[in-house]
Design an enzyme around this catalytic site. Sequence first.
Site, short mmCIF file in Angstrom:
data_model
loop_
_atom_site.label_atom_id
_atom_site.label_comp_id
_atom_site.label_asym_id
_atom_site.label_seq_id
_atom_site.Cartn_x
_atom_site.Cartn_y
_atom_site.Cartn_z
N TYR A 43 3.31 -4.20 7.44
CA TYR A 43 4.07 -5.26 6.24
C TYR A 43 3.43 -5.35 5.08
O TYR A 43 2.29 -5.57 5.12
CB TYR A 43 4.53 -6.44 7.30
N GLY A 44 4.12 -5.26 3.95
CA GLY A 44 3.62 -5.19 2.81
C GLY A 44 3.10 -3.94 1.96
O GLY A 44 3.16 -3.90 0.90
N VAL A 277 -5.65 11.34 -9.05
CA VAL A 277 -5.04 11.85 -10.03
C VAL A 277 -3.50 11.89 -10.01
O VAL A 277 -2.66 12.65 -10.68
CB VAL A 277 -5.44 13.55 -9.83
N GLY A 278 -3.09 10.79 -9.03
CA GLY A 278 -1.84 10.50 -9.18
C GLY A 278 -1.08 10.42 -8.06
O GLY A 278 -1.81 10.30 -6.73
N ALA A 327 4.61 -2.24 -8.40
CA ALA A 327 5.04 -3.15 -7.27
C ALA A 327 6.00 -4.10 -7.67
O ALA A 327 7.23 -4.12 -6.88
CB ALA A 327 4.01 -3.87 -6.67
N HIS A 451 -4.11 -25.92 -26.63
CA HIS A 451 -5.34 -25.72 -27.09
C HIS A 451 -6.29 -26.03 -26.28
O HIS A 451 -6.50 -27.20 -26.08
CB HIS A 451 -5.49 -26.08 -28.61
C1 LIG Z 1 -5.13 1.34 -5.50
C2 LIG Z 1 -3.82 0.94 -6.16
C3 LIG Z 1 -3.88 -0.39 -6.76
C4 LIG Z 1 -2.35 -0.62 -7.12
N1 LIG Z 1 -2.42 -1.62 -8.14
C5 LIG Z 1 -1.03 -1.95 -8.53
C6 LIG Z 1 -1.18 -3.13 -9.41
O1 LIG Z 1 -2.15 -3.71 -9.62
N2 LIG Z 1 0.22 -3.59 -9.86
C7 LIG Z 1 1.13 -2.86 -9.51
O2 LIG Z 1 2.54 -3.36 -9.80
N3 LIG Z 1 1.17 -1.92 -8.60
C8 LIG Z 1 0.14 -1.46 -8.11
N4 LIG Z 1 -0.13 -0.22 -7.44
C9 LIG Z 1 1.21 0.42 -7.10
C10 LIG Z 1 2.10 -0.34 -5.94
O3 LIG Z 1 1.29 -0.38 -4.71
C11 LIG Z 1 3.45 0.50 -5.68
O4 LIG Z 1 4.07 0.70 -6.88
C12 LIG Z 1 4.01 -0.09 -4.58
O5 LIG Z 1 3.43 -0.43 -3.49
C13 LIG Z 1 5.25 0.68 -4.37
O6 LIG Z 1 6.07 -0.13 -3.29
P1 LIG Z 1 7.16 0.54 -2.45
O7 LIG Z 1 7.79 -0.46 -1.67
O8 LIG Z 1 8.09 1.52 -3.07
O9 LIG Z 1 6.31 1.53 -1.47
P2 LIG Z 1 4.97 1.28 -0.66
O10 LIG Z 1 4.32 -0.04 -0.77
O11 LIG Z 1 4.30 2.46 -0.56
O12 LIG Z 1 5.74 0.93 0.87
C14 LIG Z 1 6.21 2.08 1.56
C15 LIG Z 1 6.21 1.75 3.09
O13 LIG Z 1 7.01 2.43 3.71
C16 LIG Z 1 6.61 2.98 5.11
N5 LIG Z 1 7.06 4.01 5.26
C17 LIG Z 1 6.93 5.43 4.76
N6 LIG Z 1 7.65 6.06 5.46
C18 LIG Z 1 8.32 5.53 6.61
C19 LIG Z 1 9.09 6.05 7.61
N7 LIG Z 1 10.01 7.12 7.81
N8 LIG Z 1 9.60 4.86 8.54
C20 LIG Z 1 9.14 3.65 8.30
N9 LIG Z 1 8.12 3.30 7.45
C21 LIG Z 1 7.89 4.11 6.55
C22 LIG Z 1 5.09 2.85 4.75
O14 LIG Z 1 4.40 2.83 6.07
C23 LIG Z 1 4.97 1.67 3.63
O15 LIG Z 1 4.47 0.55 4.29
C24 LIG Z 1 -1.35 0.21 -6.94
C25 LIG Z 1 -1.49 1.23 -5.84
C26 LIG Z 1 -2.64 1.55 -5.55
C27 LIG Z 1 -2.62 2.89 -4.73
#
Ligand SMILES: Cc1cc2nc3c(=O)[nH]c(=O)nc-3n(C[C@H](O)[C@H](O)[C@H](O)COP(=O)(O)OP(=O)(O)OC[C@H]3O[C@@H](n4cnc5c(N)ncnc54)[C@H](O)[C@@H]3O)c2cc1C
Length: 475
Positions: A43-44, A277-278, A327, A451
């Site tokens: 979760y999360g 790299v992305g 996020a 301030h």
């Molecule tokens: C190192 C790092 C640092 C970051 N720092 C920041 C930051 O400071 N601020 C910020 O805004 N963003 C940051 N990000 C980006 C941020 O983490 C993502 O933009 C965000 O998590 C995207 O949310 P999401 O809900 O789209 O997907 P995710 O958080 O990727 O969650 C997707 C979920 O779907 C689940 N899932 C996938 N396929 C399936 C399936 N078939 N069945 C069931 N479950 C599945 C996965 O297990 C996962 O838990 C960072 C990313 C990284 C890698």
Amino acid sequence: MVVGDISTGTDVLVIGAGPGGYVAAIRAAQHGLDTTLVERDAYGGVCLNYGCIPSKALITGAGLAHEAGNAEHMGIHADPAVDMEGLGGWKDDVVDQLTGGVEKLCKANGVNLVEGEASFADENTVRVAHGGDGQGSESIEFEHAIVATGSQPIELPGFDFTDEEVWTSRDALAADTIPDRLVVVGAGYIGMELATVFAKLGTDVTVVEMLDDALPMYESDVARVVRKRAKDLGIEFQFGEGASEWQESPDGGIQVVTETEDGVESTYAADKVLVAVGRRPVTEGVGLEAAGIETDDNGFIEVDDRMRTNRDHVFAIGDVAGEPMLAHVASHEGIVASEVIAGEPAAMDAQAVPAAVFTDPEVATVGMTEAEAEEEGFEPVVGEMPFRASGRALTADHTDGFVRIVADEETGLVLGGQIVGPEASELIAEVSLAVEMGATLEDVGSTIHTHPTLAEAVMEAAENAQGQAIHTLNR
Ligand SMILES: Cc1cc2nc3c(=O)[nH]c(=O)nc-3n(C[C@H](O)[C@H](O)[C@H](O)COP(=O)(O)OP(=O)(O)OC[C@H]3O[C@@H](n4cnc5c(N)ncnc54)[C@H](O)[C@@H]3O)c2cc1C
């Protein structure tokens, strides 16, 4: 349906419990819709488990150790030692508190939680494989679905993520020892945040970047402040070089081979190489074809401003729906999708989306840069306030950087802002609100600010744009 399957039904089926999916599920349930959230891992999502939160926890820990050990000029003498297991344990506690909170919030809002891997079987059914021995699977029929499966790191040819020496950001965040030498491939925000963490923990860090600057997506004077500070922290940059492979080295470590556009090769010694790299969308195994959902050339699911895919009853949000992959964007999109499903007049109509990089110093931006404002046909007026002129920045001992506000000269409307400096990620909220509310320079400049605070620099930048700054020379 497979023999032995259990079959259930739900109004809204959300796939993925990251900041997109769990927020969408809670909002859908708040609207009284029967909502089911499927998660295969934790979760999360990436944000809470392997991204935003653990990285910020390590940034705090490494920053604290570094500051304490570098404060002789303030009369503070300390030689802190970081025990990575202790720091990692604290980080994991933070993560656990938050992920546990997500689960509780979902349950308290009446969301049905299902653990397993979901994939579309047809337009209105997903199959969830529960994994593990004899755990079986179930089919869930849905009225509406929200795909929130997120993204994963892009692998670089020559750097296999299964090799122990090759780190993804997730591996770096889970490190239980501090490497002596680290090569970071990619000077985007993830590479730069982690390069800063390890440099502050005492690692010799080399950053290899194909382009000619760090944080290439930001204005050059913004990136310059971060690059200069990174160099002061001992980080070495190799710009204009692409990493091609890694090799074992006779000293027991590894070496990372790079190549310029002209074919000139170099090698950099390391113990680990972090490839940042992305990120690419997670769509394999989701069975998008079975539901007839289309993706673009890069594999992202195409959506409209209501987060609808080409199938009216299926929505996609967060990283899987493309840039900006952040996020807070995922969560906002989740709310929009659920509101639309609930029949509310919601759409993605934000005036501007803030973004922050938690380097030292931090970078945060929102809305238009001066150049973008010009391109949009505005006659931009710009105001700046350097942090070296801020009383609070001096007392916090962090004076690198500046606040810049971009506005429309004719109306004074705030169009955007770029902040590089202490607490930029917090300060940008004021500029975001200004842009979203249609505030003018006068609104921001004549609002009384506490301030001494860093936020006064936002007020001063707005005053500066009007030729009325008190603590800095007007332009
Ligand atoms: C190192 C790092 C640092 C970051 N720092 C920041 C930051 O400071 N601020 C910020 O805004 N963003 C940051 N990000 C980006 C941020 O983490 C993502 O933009 C965000 O998590 C995207 O949310 P999401 O809900 O789209 O997907 P995710 O958080 O990727 O969650 C997707 C979920 O779907 C689940 N899932 C996938 N396929 C399936 C399936 N078939 N069945 C069931 N479950 C599945 C996965 O297990 C996962 O838990 C960072 C990313 C990284 C890698």
